[in-house]
Scaffold this motif. Structure first.
Motif, PDB file in Angstrom:
ATOM      1  N   PHE A 162       0.845  -1.192   0.000  1.00 45.70           N
ATOM      2  CA  PHE A 162       0.000   0.000   0.000  1.00 45.70           C
ATOM      3  C   PHE A 162       0.879   1.241   0.000  1.00 45.70           C
ATOM      4  N   GLY A 163       0.302   2.353  -0.381  1.00 43.85           N
ATOM      5  CA  GLY A 163       1.030   3.614  -0.393  1.00 43.85           C
ATOM      6  C   GLY A 163       0.099   4.733  -0.797  1.00 43.85           C
ATOM      7  N   THR A 164       0.669   5.907  -0.951  1.00 41.51           N
ATOM      8  CA  THR A 164      -0.126   7.055  -1.379  1.00 41.51           C
ATOM      9  C   THR A 164       0.435   7.622  -2.676  1.00 41.51           C
ATOM     10  N   VAL A 165      -0.432   8.206  -3.457  1.00 40.93           N
ATOM     11  CA  VAL A 165      -0.011   8.915  -4.670  1.00 40.93           C
ATOM     12  C   VAL A 165       0.750  10.154  -4.213  1.00 40.93           C
ATOM     13  N   LYS A 166       2.014  10.237  -4.600  1.00 45.48           N
ATOM     14  CA  LYS A 166       2.848  11.286  -4.020  1.00 45.48           C
ATOM     15  C   LYS A 166       4.053  11.575  -4.910  1.00 45.48           C
ATOM     16  N   GLY A 167       4.309  12.845  -5.192  1.00 45.46           N
ATOM     17  CA  GLY A 167       5.496  13.241  -5.925  1.00 45.46           C
ATOM     18  C   GLY A 167       6.719  13.247  -5.029  1.00 45.46           C
ATOM     19  N   TYR A 168       7.811  13.784  -5.534  1.00 47.61           N
ATOM     20  CA  TYR A 168       9.044  13.811  -4.744  1.00 47.61           C
ATOM     21  C   TYR A 168       9.964  14.891  -5.299  1.00 47.61           C
ATOM     22  N   GLU A 169      11.031  15.144  -4.578  1.00 46.93           N
ATOM     23  CA  GLU A 169      11.987  16.154  -5.007  1.00 46.93           C
ATOM     24  C   GLU A 169      13.236  15.496  -5.573  1.00 46.93           C
ATOM     25  N   GLU A 170      13.703  16.003  -6.711  1.00 47.19           N
ATOM     26  CA  GLU A 170      14.906  15.474  -7.354  1.00 47.19           C
ATOM     27  C   GLU A 170      15.696  16.634  -7.953  1.00 47.19           C
ATOM     28  N   ASP A 171      16.975  16.696  -7.623  1.00 46.63           N
ATOM     29  CA  ASP A 171      17.858  17.753  -8.131  1.00 46.63           C
ATOM     30  C   ASP A 171      17.284  19.148  -7.871  1.00 46.63           C
ATOM     31  N   GLY A 172      16.667  19.303  -6.698  1.00 42.98           N
ATOM     32  CA  GLY A 172      16.121  20.599  -6.317  1.00 42.98           C
ATOM     33  C   GLY A 172      14.801  20.945  -6.964  1.00 42.98           C
ATOM     34  N   LYS A 173      14.234  20.016  -7.737  1.00 44.50           N
ATOM     35  CA  LYS A 173      12.954  20.255  -8.406  1.00 44.50           C
ATOM     36  C   LYS A 173      11.887  19.320  -7.855  1.00 44.50           C
ATOM     37  N   GLN A 174      10.670  19.829  -7.770  1.00 39.17           N
ATOM     38  CA  GLN A 174       9.561  19.020  -7.310  1.00 39.17           C
ATOM     39  C   GLN A 174       8.971  18.264  -8.492  1.00 39.17           C
ATOM     40  N   ILE A 175       8.916  16.939  -8.399  1.00 40.87           N
ATOM     41  CA  ILE A 175       8.369  16.090  -9.459  1.00 40.87           C
ATOM     42  C   ILE A 175       6.906  15.822  -9.156  1.00 40.87           C
ATOM     43  N   ASP A 176       6.040  16.249 -10.049  1.00 42.42           N
ATOM     44  CA  ASP A 176       4.600  16.042  -9.875  1.00 42.42           C
ATOM     45  C   ASP A 176       4.274  14.558  -9.985  1.00 42.42           C
ATOM     46  N   PRO A 177       3.300  14.056  -9.231  1.00 44.69           N
ATOM     47  CA  PRO A 177       3.003  12.613  -9.303  1.00 44.69           C
ATOM     48  C   PRO A 177       2.336  12.180 -10.597  1.00 44.69           C
ATOM     49  N   PHE A 178       1.776  13.121 -11.369  1.00 42.03           N
ATOM     50  CA  PHE A 178       1.010  12.745 -12.557  1.00 42.03           C
ATOM     51  C   PHE A 178       1.653  13.256 -13.849  1.00 42.03           C
ATOM     52  N   THR A 179       1.472  12.482 -14.924  1.00 41.68           N
ATOM     53  CA  THR A 179       1.714  12.992 -16.272  1.00 41.68           C
ATOM     54  C   THR A 179       0.425  12.803 -17.065  1.00 41.68           C
ATOM     55  N   ASN A 180       0.344  13.454 -18.228  1.00 41.84           N
ATOM     56  CA  ASN A 180      -0.855  13.324 -19.055  1.00 41.84           C
ATOM     57  C   ASN A 180      -0.477  13.176 -20.532  1.00 41.84           C
ATOM     58  N   PHE A 181      -1.487  13.030 -21.370  1.00 35.83           N
ATOM     59  CA  PHE A 181      -1.245  12.824 -22.797  1.00 35.83           C
ATOM     60  C   PHE A 181      -0.578  14.035 -23.429  1.00 35.83           C
ATOM     61  N   ALA A 182      -0.926  15.218 -22.961  1.00 33.04           N
ATOM     62  CA  ALA A 182      -0.281  16.422 -23.491  1.00 33.04           C
ATOM     63  C   ALA A 182       1.230  16.349 -23.268  1.00 33.04           C
TER      64      ALA A 182
END
Length: 684
Positions: A554-574
């Protein structure tokens, strides 16, 4: 994917642990021991028995190495494209390239029957610990205890198979502290319904593999049949059609392959300094071999593609694992916990005799290093068939309890499914692979080794491989059937070149396998002591190491920080279309024509991929991701590069499981692949 997953299993010997000191959303939990208290305290959710049973019975395991789920009442199964790639490869030909071009069955009559795929649905779990332990005599030697344990397991499995008709596997858990009998319903009539092009399923190629953000539709749909008709299923996953929210609680039901979280520091040092470098050298060698073979032309490229992908995927995965072990922080974490446990053991007279287990593990690593290069197998499809047929013939003469694992009565049906596969075998590819295996054998054993001299018969590796491939008839399924039906008498008089070679290598194979089993038995006994000590000090609870059997994470939908940037948990078709535009002209960064043609019809805001903190590992590929209601919201297909240390230690600081969004799959089916009727069947 089956070949590379087999490679991963071969190189990873796993023993189980009690892990009460858990981190974040860590845990690959048994379905008969779910973390209900943790879920209630942390997330206000308490899974009912009905919820868990439904999810378990809606989940399946692929014998090709991966997971999946039932998604309709009439037998539809969802998994990853890369889990299905082995099957897509076997169903392809020079005139029909399903891996490149994808596939969609216009009607049920057009669904393609797979040549050797087996899906397993976990029907029940029974604790058989007392039965197994009762058959292993106290103070028996490692050789005797291994034989006694093997016999006890074979007996339990055989009795269960005979009584229930179900596939029955005894699973070793908690370092040998527990043994559970898993009973599976098998589906062997499996047919391909839909697969996207590899350009969509593996968009971004090796450069994006194990990275995030991702923009992939790594999904494939199959259907299970019974008695020639689509199976009627009571348990299947309904499909949530709403976007996921940041922070939402999700669950993963799948079959994680192997973890080594109980491993001592000495065992991890062996992995870091010996085993993984050895595996990486092997994979790099095979990667170059497959690439060179593919340069022979378009058809050669197609024939090598599935194996090459698996090798490259494993090479990148092992590179990440090694990097994690080479990070001083990883070892410091492991060493700190180990030192604390040993200190507390030394202060407790009742536990002091268990401290010897750590020294035993350390001594065993030296033996494992010696065994690294010992092999009497030649990794080619033809030789593998010959070796298994030869071993089967000999093992069939023994009482069931004395047979090698994999050749007992309970394993026979699945083994025959593999041995009698109608999948094509390509002589040119087999010759190249076999020549390289013979060359490796010379390197490891020496050119003057008695067995090497006998096998080469005065020829070089390439010439000997050519002779072996030209002088075997194992390409023919009927020939394999005749050998199996004829048993040992038929195998012993066969002049088939591959069978003769397998006979020559049989004694050495058995010697090496026996030695490995003895080492594994001593290591198992030592880890059982470590488990007892750890349990006494830290308390019981947690979960066992992964064993390629069904688990719940189990877990939660959650982004994270990498190289000082916040990575959003979602991507889309665009984002997918933009990613292609940003990397125009780069290999593996072009979306397929079907996507470009349908761009104006696609809802570009639809979620495509997402990440969560669930604890996954290889084997979880194809696992369904569900919400609190048990509805499918995603499909696991990867972990990010930061998660590759999960073999040894879990961290949710940056490590994430990567999934295809459920609504993204539906959008692709409807708007890109013109599969509206198929999309309408899903979840019903």
């Amino acid at each position: 994917m089956s070949r590379i997953f087999a490679c991963l299993l071969m190189f990873n010997l796993a023993f189980a642990s009690l892990s009460p000191d858990l981190s974040g959303d860590e845990g690959m939990y048994l379905f008969n021991d779910l973390p209900t208290k943790t879920l209630k305290e942390r997330h206000g959710f308490e899974p009912t028995a009905e919820w868990a049973d439904h999810l378990r019975l809606s989940s399946v395991r692929f014998n090709s190495g991966g997971s999946g789920s039932f998604i309709s009442s009439d037998g539809l199964v969802l998994t990853n494209h890369h889990v299905a790639s082995d099957t897509l490869h076997k169903l392809s030909s020079a005139d029909r390239n399903l891996i490149d071009d994808g596939f969609l069955a216009a009607t049920q009559a057009d669904e393609l029957k797979t040549p050797d795929l087996e899906l397993n649905q976990l029907v029940s779990i029974e604790d058989v610990t007392d039965r197994i332990n009762a058959e292993v005599k106290e103070n028996a030697s490692a050789e005797d205890s291994a034989a006694q344990r093997r016999a006890a397991i074979a007996k339990v499995e055989s009795e269960s198979t005979e009584k229930t008709g179900l596939r029955s596997d005894v699973i070793t858990l908690f370092g040998g502290a527990r043994y559970h009998l898993y009973r599976y319903k098998k589906y062997t009539d499996v047919r391909l319904v839909w697969a996207p092009e590899t350009a969509a399923a593996f968009f971004g190629g090796d450069a994006d593999n194990f990275e995030y953000p991702r923009y992939n539709v790594d999904a494939t749909i199959m259907r299970v049949y019974e008695d020639g008709k689509p199976a009627k299923l009571e348990h299947f996953l309904s499909w949530n059609r709403e976007p996921l929210s940041d922070g939402e609680l999700v669950f993963v039901s799948g079959n994680p392959g192997r973890t080594q979280r109980i491993f001592t520091v000495a065992a991890l040092e062996f992995l870091r300094d010996s085993r993984i470098p050895y595996v990486l050298d092997y994979l790099r060698r095979k990667e170059i071999l497959m690439q060179q073979f593919g340069l022979e032309g378009k058809e050669a490229t197609r024939r090598a593609r599935d194996e090459l992908f698996g090798i490259q995927n494993a090479r990148k995965a092992y590179t990440g694992m090694l990097a994690g072990l080479q990070d001083p922080a990883t070892m410091a974490t492991k060493r700190g916990r180990e030192d604390r446990i040993l200190q507390q053991i030394s202060e407790n007279p009742e536990l002091q005799e268990l401290a010897s287990a750590w020294k035993a593990i350390e001594a065993i690593q030296a033996e494992k290093k010696e065994l690294l290069t010992e092999s009497a197998s030649l990794r080619s499809t033809l030789f593998d068939l010959a070796q298994q047929i030869t071993l089967l013939a000999a093992e069939d003469r023994k009482p069931n309890e004395e047979r090698l694992r994999g050749y007992t009565d309970s394993s026979r049906e699945s083994l025959l499914q593999e041995l009698l596969s109608t999948a094509p075998i390509y002589a040119d590819l087999e010759q190249v692979k076999l020549a390289d295996e013979l060359a490796r054998m010379i390197e490891h054993r020496g050119a003057d080794d008695r067995l090497v001299v006998e096998i080469l018969a005065g020829l070089g590796p390439r010439e000997r491989a050519a002779a072996l491939v030209s002088e075997t008839k194992l390409f023919d399924v009927d020939v394999r059937q005749e050998l199996i039906d004829g048993g040992l008498d038929r195998v012993l008089v066969s002049d088939d070149a591959m069978i003769v070679l397998a006979r020559k290598l049989e004694d050495e194979y058995r010697r090496i396998r026996k030695r490995n089993e003895e080492v594994e038995e001593r290591e198992r006994q030592a880890y059982a002591k470590i488990t007892r000590a750890t349990s006494a000090i830290e308390g019981t609870g947690g979960y066992p190491d992964a064993t390629f059997t069904l688990r719940l994470a189990f877990g939660t939908v959650k982004g994270y920080e990498e190289d000082g940037k916040q990575i959003d948990p979602f991507t889309n078709f665009a984002g997918a279309y933009q990613h292609a535009a940003d990397h125009e002209g780069q290999a593996d960064m072009d979306l397929p024509p079907s996507w470009m043609k349908a761009k104006d019809s696609v809802d570009l805001d639809t979620q495509l991929n997402f990440v969560c903190t669930a604890d996954i590992i290889g084997g979880n590929s194809g696992s369904p991701v569900v919400n609190r209601a048990g509805e499918l919201v995603g499909l696991i297909f990867d972990g990010n590069i930061q998660s590759l240390t999960s073999d040894y230690v879990y961290s949710d600081k940056q490590g994430r499981a990567v999934s295809v969004s459920g609504i993204g799959i539906l959008e692709a089916l409807r708007s890109i692949y013109n599969a509206k009727e198929l999309a309408d069947q899903i979840g019903k």
